[in-house]
Design a protein around this motif. Structure first.
Motif, mmCIF file in Angstrom:
data_model
loop_
_atom_site.group_PDB
_atom_site.id
_atom_site.type_symbol
_atom_site.label_atom_id
_atom_site.label_comp_id
_atom_site.label_asym_id
_atom_site.label_seq_id
_atom_site.Cartn_x
_atom_site.Cartn_y
_atom_site.Cartn_z
ATOM 1 N N GLY A 71 0.972 -1.138 0.117
ATOM 2 C CA GLY A 71 -0.006 -0.177 0.113
ATOM 3 C C GLY A 71 0.844 1.170 -0.089
ATOM 4 N N ARG A 72 1.986 1.353 -0.801
ATOM 5 C CA ARG A 72 2.641 2.449 -1.022
ATOM 6 C C ARG A 72 3.099 2.770 -2.198
ATOM 7 N NH1 ARG A 72 5.046 3.190 4.297
ATOM 8 N NH2 ARG A 72 4.707 1.600 5.502
ATOM 9 N N SER A 73 3.498 4.111 -2.335
ATOM 10 C CA SER A 73 3.908 4.911 -3.559
ATOM 11 C C SER A 73 4.950 5.681 -3.316
ATOM 12 C CB SER A 73 2.669 5.274 -4.460
ATOM 13 O OG SER A 73 3.445 6.186 -5.639
ATOM 14 N N THR A 74 5.915 6.041 -3.934
ATOM 15 C CA THR A 74 6.728 7.223 -3.767
ATOM 16 C C THR A 74 6.995 8.015 -5.236
ATOM 17 O OG1 THR A 74 8.798 5.669 -4.288
ATOM 18 C CG2 THR A 74 8.283 5.940 -1.854
ATOM 19 N N LEU A 75 7.264 9.150 -4.956
ATOM 20 C CA LEU A 75 7.570 10.263 -5.886
ATOM 21 C C LEU A 75 8.950 10.650 -5.763
ATOM 22 C CD1 LEU A 75 6.844 11.590 -8.669
ATOM 23 C CD2 LEU A 75 6.091 13.395 -7.232
ATOM 24 N N TYR A 76 9.843 10.179 -6.552
ATOM 25 C CA TYR A 76 11.490 10.613 -6.315
ATOM 26 C C TYR A 76 11.527 11.964 -7.485
ATOM 27 C CZ TYR A 76 16.324 10.098 -6.997
ATOM 28 O OH TYR A 76 17.977 10.512 -6.979
ATOM 29 N N ILE A 77 12.205 12.849 -6.733
ATOM 30 C CA ILE A 77 12.613 13.987 -7.556
ATOM 31 C C ILE A 77 14.032 14.212 -7.717
ATOM 32 C CG2 ILE A 77 12.283 16.414 -7.875
ATOM 33 C CD1 ILE A 77 9.595 16.332 -6.737
#
Lengths: 117, 110
Positions: A71-77
């Motif tokens: 149940g996880r999402s990450t946005l890497y910038i």
């Protein structure tokens, strides 16, 4: 009931730093997950869409990952710039019992990002 | 220039008056949506329409009404029955389950 949480609520980083924004959701029965950017007083701009069968999507300096089972999402910038300063929202689209898409998007409350020059 | 337009950007009304917010799209999308955004809260769905002449209530439809007479247009009426109408209203449309948003209308009711 599906709930979407984004932590932290606010983040300030110096220019050039790589950073990760987090999104978690309580029900893994999602059809897709979408990351948006919102500038003050403006509408939402779609950044990345990840289908439930995908693990990640990339666009320029942005990379979004999805781990449905946890149940996880990450946005890497990467290499952040002052122009990246905005609120970032994630939203999950629920799936039907037979795996189709519903019309329902559940939004998190966003992470306010400030990139200091 | 394809996209979603909302007008006006700012709207002021006196309590007790109905007000209609405009949303137009030239993306040829079938589905359109109205959301409300309040400080510290996520977007909440008011109404959505999957096809012309059909629409469904979202999570917070009370005090609102919509129509979908044309594919391109999905106006939202905020009626006097809506207890807390002051908010930022966002219209969206979707194609292949990816959602696109308009610039929003900020409604202030005093």
């Amino acid at each position: 009931k599906q709930e979407v949480t984004q932590i932290p609520a606010a983040l300030s980083v110096p220019e050039g730093e790589n950073l990760v924004l987090n999104c978690s959701f309580t029900d893994s029965a999602i059809y897709n997950l979408q990351w948006f950017r919102q500038d003050p007083g403006k509408g939402l701009t779609s950044l990345l869409l990840i289908q439930s069968s995908q693990r990640e999507q990339t666009s320029g300096r942005l990379n979004a990952s999805l781990d449905k089972s946890s149940g996880r999402s990450t946005l890497y910038i990467a290499a952040s710039q002052p122009g990246d300063s905005a609120t970032y929202l994630c939203a999950v689209r629920l799936s039907t019992s037979y795996g189709g898409a519903t019309n329902k998007l559940i939004f998190g409350t966003g992470t306010l990002l400030a990139v200091q020059p | 220039d394809g996209g979603i337009t909302q007008s006006p950007k700012y709207l002021f009304r006196k309590e007790g008056q109905n007000v209609t917010l405009s949303c137009e799209q030239n993306l040829n999308h079938d589905a359109m949506y109205w959301y409300r955004q309040d400080p510290g809260q996520g977007l909440r769905l008011i109404y959505y329409s999957q096809i012309v002449n059909d629409f469904q209530k979202g999570d917070i439809a009370e005090g609102y009404s919509v129509s979908r007479e044309k594919k391109e247009s999905f106006p939202l009426t905020v009626t006097s029955a809506q207890k807390n109408p002051t908010a930022f209203y966002l219209c969206a449309s979707s194609q292949r389950n990816e959602q696109y948003f308009g610039p929003g209308t900020r409604l202030t009711v005093t």
